[in-house]
Design an enzyme around this catalytic site. Structure first.
Site, short mmCIF file in Angstrom:
data_model
loop_
_atom_site.label_atom_id
_atom_site.label_comp_id
_atom_site.label_asym_id
_atom_site.label_seq_id
_atom_site.Cartn_x
_atom_site.Cartn_y
_atom_site.Cartn_z
N ASP A 35 -0.02 58.14 46.73
CA ASP A 35 -0.56 58.76 45.16
C ASP A 35 -1.91 57.67 44.88
OD1 ASP A 35 1.80 59.49 45.38
OD2 ASP A 35 1.97 59.46 43.25
N LYS A 123 6.45 56.35 31.86
CA LYS A 123 5.96 57.25 32.47
C LYS A 123 6.57 57.15 33.67
CE LYS A 123 1.82 59.91 34.68
NZ LYS A 123 2.49 60.98 35.59
N CYS A 456 16.62 25.57 70.70
CA CYS A 456 15.13 26.22 70.38
C CYS A 456 14.95 26.08 69.18
CB CYS A 456 15.75 27.42 70.09
SG CYS A 456 14.38 28.50 69.12
S1 IVH Z 1 3.78 64.48 28.51
C1 IVH Z 1 1.11 67.46 27.43
N1 IVH Z 1 5.23 62.15 28.79
O1 IVH Z 1 3.91 62.78 34.29
C2 IVH Z 1 2.34 66.29 28.22
N2 IVH Z 1 5.25 63.56 30.64
O2 IVH Z 1 1.00 65.12 34.59
C3 IVH Z 1 2.57 66.76 29.44
N3 IVH Z 1 5.48 62.44 32.56
O3 IVH Z 1 3.89 66.21 35.87
C4 IVH Z 1 3.71 65.79 30.22
N4 IVH Z 1 6.56 60.78 32.06
O4 IVH Z 1 5.95 65.33 34.56
C5 IVH Z 1 4.70 62.96 29.13
N5 IVH Z 1 7.00 60.22 29.31
C6 IVH Z 1 5.91 61.24 30.00
C7 IVH Z 1 5.58 61.61 30.87
C8 IVH Z 1 5.34 62.45 31.80
C9 IVH Z 1 6.30 61.51 33.36
C10 IVH Z 1 4.92 63.43 34.13
C11 IVH Z 1 5.19 64.57 33.74
C12 IVH Z 1 3.44 65.11 34.41
C13 IVH Z 1 2.32 64.12 34.79
C14 IVH Z 1 1.28 64.29 33.71
#
Ligand code: IVH
Length: 701
Positions: A35, A123, A456
């Site tokens: 990533d 996240k 060894c």
């Molecule tokens: S909020 C408008 N909260 O991260 C905001 N996203 O691009 C929408 N993700 O694919 C996302 N943990 O699936 C939000 N606590 C969290 C998150 C989260 C993971 C992912 C989400 C998206 C990417 C954001």
């Protein structure tokens, strides 16, 4: 202003690369690059487009959220677009301050005005899903797709036990829950374990997954729901899609936090790590706190997310190019990175096992600098086809040893400058790289072994470290560095030589002060008084661990009886099978091993010998126990010893087969899992009661 030809060329190359890698990632669930590398290419394109806006086209990879619907699933048009989130790549605390400053600026707040209320969340590293409930019943689950149109994966999502199929009656008539489907690290490991078994048995079309996220994505977008059902998935909610508006009787939420608490009340999984935070400094503190916890979480996260709490302020802030201004993702160091293989060395272990190890150009991954990754054995090295000169993806997540995930086949595509030079395929040397003795791979075994034994030097070093360890003879201060010096400098050759070391020899070693030399001598003296099980274990006989050593000592009472025992007599010991009996017998058949034992005794190593005794009652035979956290008075080794003495098996992870979890302070995911599975949880007092009275004792829930 005209755009230079190289820039035009680079923009075109970046778009081709990003389209290619986005397709591998979103559509095929099989990325070729980490990533972090993708983000780098993406940001390079963003920067070029920002500098030359005339180059921007609507089909540029920067203009879409990513992911095209796969043939085979019905398309779903999202009622409310599924947006992306801005990433703050500054992984320092300043990342959070940048976000707060931006929000305040957008809202036109002066410095003296009060701080803003935020919600801080994890996240999760999985894939975004929209769950649609109508009249409280889950009617549809869809992937994000390109943000406007996703795929209908309802069948597969229904297999996730954590997702309620029906909500309580007080939920709104229409409710879309957004969240992340992910795979726990332990579930990922056992899934891959099963995959490897299938491949070993010749199954076609099976693969080993590169990381939990790809395994989760593959499972969700698996066309056969029967296969999806075998892939263990989990879910966390983090937001809303469409919801019945207040004027039609929907809830009147004021804040994001309130919304999340309502979801939790309706039975949706909401992470326990969600919290409200005031102002930039509390966001910084959250980022640090979660950073310290990251490795011990049972699942991967790639950062934290900050959101403005007030829904009114969110509305006021609005969006820029499909990213809300009220939210940001603040990343941690990536758990996967690219690097190159500089050489493949072969390491020789205590039992002579040869392990190929890839030496890597140093790379910062998962918060540490990694320079080595094990390739386990010849078959594994071949399967991954790792070669000198290769560009590889290295993964380090959750405090485990770094692993090479895969070779980046088209390294040239990642950077236009790279010119990969591949070495020949890896082959295991047929000679021990340390002593030159023949290395053999026995039938049915995955490993090659050096046949040099204590001739060894590598095996001698490991043998001495094994003998000196705390659970064996216990020579305090005799560590790897000192053993290297002693063997490499030819100061000692055998175990008994340890006890012949004098102050002069020790103190003349480099970087060895008189005081430390004296301490080593004292430790050696102290170690001479030992027990028969410790001594037996310390000899490093193959297949003789601590438990077997204890059984042997109990059954025979005296060392000589063990040394002279026939295979048939050894087989009378409970838990000793043919392989172990053969190994013990062969060991004591070797004159040089007997010599080592005699010399150690002559040097004064001694223990109390006893009479053979019957096997102690084993009140916990057949029970499996998991230890987690720090107990108030018992060390982990002590607790383990006591449990094993009572016949219990001490396991490393909690499953349905676990009978008891003994939890001390700072117990983490194992305790959570025990509670989720309804396994009996004991504290130290409970453990002592269990050992004293057996399983009949009543235990706290
Ligand atoms: S909020 C408008 N909260 O991260 C905001 N996203 O691009 C929408 N993700 O694919 C996302 N943990 O699936 C939000 N606590 C969290 C998150 C989260 C993971 C992912 C989400 C998206 C990417 C954001």
């Amino acid at each position: 202003m005209s755009v230079p030809a190289e820039t035009l060329q680079r923009v075109a190359t970046l778009r081709t690369l990003l389209h290619h890698h986005a397709h591998r990632y979103y559509v095929q669930d099989e990325p070729e690059i980490p990533d972090a590398q993708y983000d780098k290419l993406f940001q390079e394109l963003q920067a070029l487009e920002a500098a030359h806006p005339e180059l921007l086209t609507p089909d540029s990879p920067t203009q879409r959220v990513g992911g095209k619907a796969l043939e085979g699933f019905a398309k779903v048009r999202h009622k409310v677009p599924m947006l992306s989130i801005r990433t703050e790549t500054d992984i320092e605390a300043s990342g959070a301050r940048n976000f707060d400053a931006r929000v305040r600026r957008e809202l036109g707040l002066a410095a003296q005005e009060p701080p803003i209320e935020y919600v801080a969340e994890l996240k999760f590293d999985g894939l975004a899903i929209n769950l649609r409930y109508e009249g409280g019943v889950m009617v549809q689950a869809a992937t994000r797709g390109d943000g406007e149109i996703g795929e209908d994966v309802t069948q597969n999502i229904r297999t996730i036990g954590q997702i309620p199929l029906r909500l309580p009656s007080d939920c709104p008539p229409v409710l879309e829950v957004r969240g992340e489907v992910y795979m726990r690290r332990d579930d990922f490991e056992s899934l891959n374990e099963r995959q490897r078994e299938k491949i070993a048995k010749g199954a076609k079309g099976e693969k080993v997954f590169v990381n939990p996220r790809n395994a989760a994505a593959g499972a969700v977008r698996q066309l056969d729901p029967a296969i999806a059902r075998q892939r263990p998935l989990s879910f966390f909610a983090y937001g809303l899609g469409e919801i019945t508006p207040p004027e039609q009787g929907g809830p009147k939420f004021q804040t994001h936090h309130e919304t999340m608490m309502a979801l939790r009340d309706w039975g949706l999984p909401v992470s326990m790590h969600i919290t409200q935070a005031t102002g930039a400094e509390e966001l910084v503190a959250y980022h640090q706190r979660i950073g310290a916890l990251r490795d011990s979480l049972p699942f991967d996260i790639d950062g934290v997310v900050y959101k403005v709490n007030s829904l009114a302020l969110q509305k006021q802030l609005g969006f820029v190019s499909r990213e809300p201004r009220w939210a940001v993702a603040h990343k941690y160091p990536a758990q996967e990175q690219m690097t190159t293989v500089e050489s493949i060395d072969v390491f020789v272990g205590r039992t002579g096992k040869l392990t190929p190890v890839a030496r890597l150009a140093p790379v910062f991954v998962g918060g540490v600098t990694v320079t080595n990754a094990t390739l386990h054995n010849e078959d594994e090295a071949r399967r991954k086809d790792v070669r000198v000169g290769d560009t590889v993806i290295v993964r380090r997540a959750g405090d485990v040893i770094p692993e090479i995930v895969s070779v980046v086949m088209d390294a040239a595509q990642v950077s236009v400058h790279a010119s990969p030079h591949r070495g020949p395929p890896f082959t295991m040397p047929r000679q021990c790289p340390v002593c030159g003795s023949t290395a053999v791979r026995e039938e049915g075994e995955a490993d090659y072994r050096c046949t040099g034994g204590l001739f060894c030097a590598a095996q001698r070093k490991q043998a001495i470290l094994h003998f000196a360890q705390r659970r064996a003879i216990d020579i305090e201060g005799l560590g790897e560095k000192l053993v290297d010096q002693l063997i490499d400098g030819d100061v000692i050759k055998t175990l008994p030589d340890l006890y012949r070391l004098g102050l002069v020899a020790l103190a003349s070693l480099e970087r060895m002060a008189d005081k430390s030399a004296q301490n080593i001598l004292l430790a050696l003296e102290k170690s001479k008084q030992t027990t028969l099980p410790r001594f037996l274990f310390g000899l490093g006989i193959r297949h003789v661990g601590e438990a077997t050593a204890k059984e042997l000592a109990r059954h025979f009472g005296k060392l000589d009886a063990i040394m002279d025992a026939s295979v048939a007599q050894l087989l009378e010991v409970p838990d000793v099978g043919p392989i172990v009996a053969e190994s013990i017998h062969t060991f004591f058949e070797q004159p040089h091993n007997r010599e080592v034992v005699e010399q150690l005794r002559a040097c004064g190593v001694s223990w109390e010998e006893g009479e053979p005794t019957a096997r102690a009652p084993k009140p916990l035979a057949g029970k499996t126990v998991v230890l987690t956290g720090t107990l108030p008075t018992l060390s982990r080794d002590e607790a383990k010893d006591m449990l094993e003495a009572a016949g219990a098996k001490v396991a490393g992870s909690v499953s349905k087969k676990t009978d008891y979890v003994v939890a001390g302070a700072e117990a983490g995911s194992k305790l959570e899992k025990a509670q989720a599975l309804g396994v009996v949880v004991l504290d130290e007092e409970g453990l002592r009661a269990l050992l004293a009275d057996g399983p009949s004792v009543s235990s706290q829930p």
